[in-house]
Design a protein around this motif. Structure first.
Motif, mmCIF file in Angstrom:
data_model
loop_
_atom_site.group_PDB
_atom_site.id
_atom_site.type_symbol
_atom_site.label_atom_id
_atom_site.label_comp_id
_atom_site.label_asym_id
_atom_site.label_seq_id
_atom_site.Cartn_x
_atom_site.Cartn_y
_atom_site.Cartn_z
ATOM 1 N N LEU A 1 1.059 -0.849 -0.274
ATOM 2 C CA LEU A 1 -0.006 -0.585 0.255
ATOM 3 C C LEU A 1 0.840 1.736 -0.134
ATOM 4 C CD1 LEU A 1 -2.921 -0.783 1.998
ATOM 5 C CD2 LEU A 1 -3.065 -0.315 0.289
ATOM 6 N N ALA A 2 1.869 0.963 0.992
ATOM 7 C CA ALA A 2 2.949 2.530 0.603
ATOM 8 C C ALA A 2 3.467 2.506 -0.307
ATOM 9 C CB ALA A 2 3.719 2.498 1.849
ATOM 10 N N ARG A 3 3.746 1.785 -1.076
ATOM 11 C CA ARG A 3 4.452 2.015 -2.514
ATOM 12 C C ARG A 3 2.873 1.937 -3.631
ATOM 13 N NH1 ARG A 3 9.969 2.826 -2.712
ATOM 14 N NH2 ARG A 3 10.528 1.741 -1.658
ATOM 15 N N ARG A 4 2.450 1.877 -3.349
ATOM 16 C CA ARG A 4 0.638 1.927 -4.666
ATOM 17 C C ARG A 4 0.901 3.631 -4.933
ATOM 18 N NH1 ARG A 4 -3.983 -1.538 -3.634
ATOM 19 N NH2 ARG A 4 -2.220 -2.808 -3.773
ATOM 20 N N TRP A 5 0.134 3.790 -3.592
ATOM 21 C CA TRP A 5 -0.540 5.448 -2.747
ATOM 22 C C TRP A 5 0.828 6.578 -2.679
ATOM 23 C CZ3 TRP A 5 -4.624 5.935 -4.109
ATOM 24 C CH2 TRP A 5 -5.806 4.852 -3.980
ATOM 25 N N GLY A 6 2.680 5.857 -2.496
ATOM 26 C CA GLY A 6 2.952 6.851 -2.540
ATOM 27 C C GLY A 6 4.114 7.823 -0.949
ATOM 28 N N SER A 7 3.215 7.014 -0.270
ATOM 29 C CA SER A 7 2.840 7.368 1.603
ATOM 30 C C SER A 7 3.296 6.499 1.978
ATOM 31 C CB SER A 7 1.255 7.561 1.466
ATOM 32 O OG SER A 7 0.245 6.378 1.596
ATOM 33 N N VAL A 8 4.136 7.435 3.541
ATOM 34 C CA VAL A 8 4.773 6.474 4.564
ATOM 35 C C VAL A 8 3.583 5.954 5.528
ATOM 36 C CG1 VAL A 8 5.869 6.846 6.335
ATOM 37 C CG2 VAL A 8 6.402 8.136 4.394
ATOM 38 N N VAL A 9 3.483 4.584 5.726
ATOM 39 C CA VAL A 9 2.605 4.118 6.821
ATOM 40 C C VAL A 9 3.542 4.308 8.332
ATOM 41 C CG1 VAL A 9 2.008 1.848 7.451
ATOM 42 C CG2 VAL A 9 1.571 2.534 4.906
ATOM 43 N N ILE A 10 3.024 4.422 9.093
ATOM 44 C CA ILE A 10 2.985 4.251 10.551
ATOM 45 C C ILE A 10 2.553 4.017 11.008
ATOM 46 C CG2 ILE A 10 4.018 6.188 12.516
ATOM 47 C CD1 ILE A 10 4.099 8.530 10.067
ATOM 48 N N PRO A 26 3.058 -9.979 14.045
ATOM 49 C CA PRO A 26 4.060 -9.188 13.488
ATOM 50 C C PRO A 26 3.259 -8.060 13.390
ATOM 51 C CG PRO A 26 3.188 -10.427 12.257
ATOM 52 C CD PRO A 26 2.400 -10.661 13.158
ATOM 53 N N THR A 27 4.381 -6.656 14.151
ATOM 54 C CA THR A 27 4.432 -5.338 13.690
ATOM 55 C C THR A 27 4.042 -4.740 12.188
ATOM 56 O OG1 THR A 27 6.621 -4.597 13.623
ATOM 57 C CG2 THR A 27 5.662 -4.902 15.659
ATOM 58 N N LEU A 28 3.492 -4.370 11.553
ATOM 59 C CA LEU A 28 4.187 -3.023 10.648
ATOM 60 C C LEU A 28 4.661 -3.244 9.624
ATOM 61 C CD1 LEU A 28 1.019 -1.012 10.258
ATOM 62 C CD2 LEU A 28 0.573 -3.007 9.069
ATOM 63 N N ARG A 29 5.765 -2.394 10.714
ATOM 64 C CA ARG A 29 7.514 -2.784 10.304
ATOM 65 C C ARG A 29 7.987 -4.558 9.641
ATOM 66 N NH1 ARG A 29 11.900 -1.539 8.556
ATOM 67 N NH2 ARG A 29 13.956 -1.440 10.066
ATOM 68 N N GLU A 30 7.835 -5.150 11.029
ATOM 69 C CA GLU A 30 7.921 -6.561 10.189
ATOM 70 C C GLU A 30 7.076 -7.156 8.791
ATOM 71 O OE1 GLU A 30 8.897 -7.628 14.518
ATOM 72 O OE2 GLU A 30 6.738 -8.073 13.920
ATOM 73 N N LEU A 31 6.572 -6.278 8.313
ATOM 74 C CA LEU A 31 5.517 -7.047 7.742
ATOM 75 C C LEU A 31 5.550 -6.368 6.254
ATOM 76 C CD1 LEU A 31 2.441 -7.259 8.993
ATOM 77 C CD2 LEU A 31 3.213 -9.353 8.358
ATOM 78 N N ASP A 35 11.241 -1.980 4.295
ATOM 79 C CA ASP A 35 10.730 -0.661 2.999
ATOM 80 C C ASP A 35 10.720 0.314 3.912
ATOM 81 O OD1 ASP A 35 8.953 1.038 1.839
ATOM 82 O OD2 ASP A 35 8.313 -0.571 0.839
ATOM 83 N N PRO A 36 11.916 1.607 3.150
ATOM 84 C CA PRO A 36 12.086 2.674 4.459
ATOM 85 C C PRO A 36 10.388 3.495 4.725
ATOM 86 C CG PRO A 36 12.811 2.553 2.113
ATOM 87 C CD PRO A 36 12.330 1.372 2.305
ATOM 88 N N LEU A 37 9.294 3.151 3.743
ATOM 89 C CA LEU A 37 8.451 4.174 4.215
ATOM 90 C C LEU A 37 7.381 3.385 4.932
ATOM 91 C CD1 LEU A 37 6.867 4.203 -0.079
ATOM 92 C CD2 LEU A 37 7.779 5.857 1.979
ATOM 93 N N VAL A 38 7.208 2.394 5.802
ATOM 94 C CA VAL A 38 7.295 1.673 6.943
ATOM 95 C C VAL A 38 7.591 1.931 7.836
ATOM 96 C CG1 VAL A 38 5.618 -0.394 7.580
ATOM 97 C CG2 VAL A 38 5.616 -0.033 5.071
ATOM 98 N N PHE A 39 7.450 2.077 9.195
ATOM 99 C CA PHE A 39 8.236 1.986 10.165
ATOM 100 C C PHE A 39 7.122 2.134 11.825
ATOM 101 C CE2 PHE A 39 8.547 6.779 9.020
ATOM 102 C CZ PHE A 39 7.994 7.397 10.334
ATOM 103 N N SER A 40 8.017 1.825 12.652
ATOM 104 C CA SER A 40 6.576 1.510 13.791
ATOM 105 C C SER A 40 7.723 2.630 14.819
ATOM 106 C CB SER A 40 7.278 0.735 14.889
ATOM 107 O OG SER A 40 6.793 -0.966 13.411
ATOM 108 N N VAL A 41 6.579 3.218 15.368
ATOM 109 C CA VAL A 41 6.589 4.216 17.174
ATOM 110 C C VAL A 41 5.846 3.367 17.853
ATOM 111 C CG1 VAL A 41 6.034 5.978 17.543
ATOM 112 C CG2 VAL A 41 6.056 6.316 14.812
ATOM 113 N N ARG A 42 6.896 3.706 19.107
ATOM 114 C CA ARG A 42 6.868 3.009 20.330
ATOM 115 C C ARG A 42 7.204 4.042 21.239
ATOM 116 N NH1 ARG A 42 9.010 -2.873 19.303
ATOM 117 N NH2 ARG A 42 6.916 -4.455 17.929
ATOM 118 N N THR A 43 6.534 3.695 22.243
ATOM 119 C CA THR A 43 7.311 4.389 23.986
ATOM 120 C C THR A 43 7.030 3.906 25.047
ATOM 121 O OG1 THR A 43 6.276 6.180 25.069
ATOM 122 C CG2 THR A 43 4.826 4.804 24.396
#
Length: 211
Positions: A1-10, A26-31, A35-43
């Motif tokens: 989806l990130a590649r298709r729409w040219g957007s970042v998936v957070i 699995p996290t979206l980052r792992e899935l 891909d640099p357009l997909v990353f996880s935010v944690r706290t």
């Protein structure tokens, strides 16, 4: 989806490390498979201490400086003493033991809340059975509007988040979110008892206004 729409998936993932039942998800980052357009935010505020307003990004090394620059344009940097404190804690190898303790506590507290709900709300509600996190999603089946219920529950000393707060369209008037993480099991039963009292009061008031 990130590649298709040219957007970042957070992937906003504050509770992923607090999974206390079931298999690893699995996290979206792992899935995203790197891909640099997909990353996880944690706290750390959810897994260690609420006052430690420090988080981290799980992404590819190539984005590190770009993200540092973006952070600096917002607030220069995160609290330095808190970062130093966390550095010592993490390098000391304490996090995994702490997480194991927290997972067991939250598993017990979830079970205590579900047991109390079964005893006091079993005839009028259903609820989720999460494998991690802090919350149960409760759906009422007796026609009570949870936004109307909210003020009555506060008067009884019980707080929750009404369902419409989670819907841009204002849906879920029959639902509410309860937090089991911050309440010891012995207090949970009393809280659910008060919640049932508030539900009955709200239902009676609603029936009276219709009559």
């Amino acid at each position: 989806l990130a590649r298709r729409w040219g957007s970042v998936v957070i992937d906003d993932d504050p509770y992923g490390m607090l999974r206390f039942e079931g298999e690893h998800l699995p996290t979206l980052r792992e899935l995203g498979a790197g891909d640099p357009l997909v990353f996880s935010v944690r706290t750390f505020s959810k897994i260690l201490a609420p006052g430690l307003r420090v988080g981290w990004l799980d992404t590819v090394p190539e984005l590190r400086q770009l993200l540092i620059n973006a952070k600096q344009t917002m607030d220069t940097c995160t609290n330095m003493p808190a970062q130093r404190l966390l550095t010592g804690y993490l390098t000391g190898g304490h996090l995994e033991k702490h997480l194991a303790t927290q997972r067991e506590q939250y598993r017990r507290r979830k079970g205590a809340m579900q047991e109390a709900l079964g005893e006091h709300l079993g005839d009028i509600a259903t609820w989720t059975d999460p494998h991690g996190g802090f919350f149960l999603w409760v759906t009422l089946h007796n026609g009570v509007d949870t936004e109307q219920l909210f003020e009555v529950a506060l008067a009884e000393g019980v707080a929750f988040i009404p369902g419409p707060a989670f819907s841009p369209a204002g849906r879920f008037h029959d639902a509410l979110r309860l937090c089991f993480a911050s309440t010891a099991p012995e207090r949970t039963k009393e809280g659910v008892t008060r919640l049932r009292r508030a539900i009955d009061q709200t239902a009676a008031a609603s029936a009276g206004s219709r009559g």
